[in-house]
Design a protein around this motif. Sequence first.
Motif, short mmCIF file in Angstrom:
data_model
loop_
_atom_site.label_atom_id
_atom_site.label_comp_id
_atom_site.label_asym_id
_atom_site.label_seq_id
_atom_site.Cartn_x
_atom_site.Cartn_y
_atom_site.Cartn_z
N ASN A 255 0.83 -1.20 0.00
CA ASN A 255 0.00 0.00 0.00
C ASN A 255 0.87 1.25 0.00
N PHE A 256 1.94 1.24 0.80
CA PHE A 256 2.84 2.39 0.87
C PHE A 256 3.55 2.60 -0.46
N GLN A 257 3.99 1.51 -1.06
CA GLN A 257 4.72 1.62 -2.32
C GLN A 257 3.84 2.20 -3.42
N LEU A 258 2.56 1.81 -3.42
CA LEU A 258 1.66 2.31 -4.44
C LEU A 258 1.21 3.74 -4.19
N SER A 259 1.19 4.14 -2.93
CA SER A 259 0.64 5.45 -2.60
C SER A 259 1.69 6.52 -2.38
N SER A 260 2.95 6.14 -2.28
CA SER A 260 3.99 7.12 -1.95
C SER A 260 5.11 7.10 -3.00
N GLY A 261 5.24 8.20 -3.71
CA GLY A 261 6.37 8.36 -4.62
C GLY A 261 6.17 7.78 -5.99
N LEU A 262 5.23 6.87 -6.16
CA LEU A 262 5.09 6.21 -7.45
C LEU A 262 4.61 7.17 -8.53
N MET A 263 3.69 8.04 -8.17
CA MET A 263 3.16 8.97 -9.17
C MET A 263 4.23 9.94 -9.63
N GLY A 264 5.15 10.28 -8.72
CA GLY A 264 6.26 11.15 -9.13
C GLY A 264 7.13 10.49 -10.18
N LYS A 265 7.32 9.19 -10.05
CA LYS A 265 8.12 8.45 -11.03
C LYS A 265 7.40 8.39 -12.38
N VAL A 266 6.08 8.24 -12.32
CA VAL A 266 5.31 8.21 -13.56
C VAL A 266 5.35 9.58 -14.23
N ASP A 267 5.26 10.64 -13.44
CA ASP A 267 5.35 12.00 -14.02
C ASP A 267 6.70 12.19 -14.70
N ALA A 268 7.75 11.71 -14.04
CA ALA A 268 9.08 11.84 -14.64
C ALA A 268 9.18 11.04 -15.92
N LEU A 269 8.53 9.87 -15.95
CA LEU A 269 8.54 9.04 -17.14
C LEU A 269 7.84 9.74 -18.29
N GLU A 270 6.73 10.39 -17.99
CA GLU A 270 6.00 11.11 -19.03
C GLU A 270 6.86 12.21 -19.63
N VAL A 271 7.64 12.88 -18.80
CA VAL A 271 8.54 13.93 -19.30
C VAL A 271 9.60 13.31 -20.21
N ASP A 272 10.17 12.19 -19.80
CA ASP A 272 11.21 11.54 -20.59
C ASP A 272 10.69 11.06 -21.95
N LEU A 273 9.39 10.74 -21.99
CA LEU A 273 8.82 10.17 -23.21
C LEU A 273 8.08 11.19 -24.06
N LYS A 274 8.18 12.46 -23.70
CA LYS A 274 7.35 13.47 -24.39
C LYS A 274 7.69 13.60 -25.88
N ASP A 275 8.92 13.27 -26.24
CA ASP A 275 9.31 13.39 -27.65
C ASP A 275 9.22 12.07 -28.40
N TRP A 276 8.72 11.04 -27.71
CA TRP A 276 8.59 9.72 -28.36
C TRP A 276 7.37 9.75 -29.26
N ARG A 277 7.55 9.34 -30.50
CA ARG A 277 6.46 9.37 -31.48
C ARG A 277 6.30 7.99 -32.10
N GLY A 278 5.13 7.75 -32.69
CA GLY A 278 4.91 6.52 -33.43
C GLY A 278 3.84 5.65 -32.80
N ALA A 279 3.53 4.52 -33.48
CA ALA A 279 2.48 3.63 -33.02
C ALA A 279 2.80 3.04 -31.65
N GLY A 280 4.07 2.68 -31.43
CA GLY A 280 4.46 2.12 -30.14
C GLY A 280 4.28 3.11 -29.03
N ALA A 281 4.66 4.36 -29.28
CA ALA A 281 4.51 5.41 -28.27
C ALA A 281 3.03 5.64 -27.94
N ASP A 282 2.21 5.68 -29.00
CA ASP A 282 0.78 5.90 -28.78
C ASP A 282 0.16 4.76 -27.97
N ALA A 283 0.54 3.52 -28.32
CA ALA A 283 -0.01 2.36 -27.60
C ALA A 283 0.41 2.38 -26.15
#
Length: 278
Positions: free
Chosen positions: A66-94
């Motif tokens: 519960n702690f792992q899912l509720s603490s810090g995980l969303m920050g990692k996902v936000d960082a991932l979205e930033v890293d992938l912002k320039d990724w294009r194509g069918a794979g990126a969309d999927a």
Amino acid sequence: MDVAYAIVEAARFRLKVETGAWAFSADFQDPFWEAYFRKIPTMFGYFIDRRPEDVDPLIDGLQRLNFQLSSGLMGKVDALEVDLKDWRGAGADAFKDNFLAPFDVIRDNQLQVIQVMILALRGVREIITRTRNDILTLGTQTLDAIKALGEGEQPLFGKGAATGFTVVGAVLAIAGSGGGAALALTVLGSLFSVGTTAGSEFGGSTVGGDNVTEILGTMNDSAQTLLDCIQAEEERLGKGLRNILPTLEHGLTDAKGFALVPLLNRRNEMADPGAFHT
């Protein structure tokens, strides 16, 4: 278990006095009674073999998850979205559609399920803990009643005096504790009608009698009542879970508002070999 063995010795001694066997032989043993005496520790052991601390590792593991899912995980996902912002194509969309977009809702759904599981395990632990207390109370009542016979007194827990088992209402106590998932608490709490007492169908423990045979008989009856109470509490917990799961499933929605999103993200279609054709 010490109380169970003390009951055996006190009952054996009292039986010899009541039957007059004591005057003839201190070693007198009745086969029927000795067989019965051997069953008493087994009966008590049935109620105390389960230990509440055995449930703790399961609760602790879910709380860590519960702690792992509720603490810090969303920050990692936000960082991932930033890293992938320039990724294009069918794979990126999927990947973005199947994983990133519904991730937050799926995570919340997983948290809700974990909280329900933690609440259920707390209910199991409460039932076990109260059961052990109740069998100790029953054993103490029985021992006191047998000893009182030798003192020529009416036992404190004698005829007509009933002591309610604390295991009754164990699930309701957890439901009213304020911890766990709000949905689970609502469903569990709804199992009990307002203004009624949980377990009112049970009369509790009544131990007493004019001789050792009557006292042991009431002990047996009370042990059966305790078993009925435990089964009723476990059934309440099971019924609560059966009510929670459909409600939880119908309440799940994905990021686009569609009902019943899975508890796990869908596989990226491009990761499935069946998606490629020559």
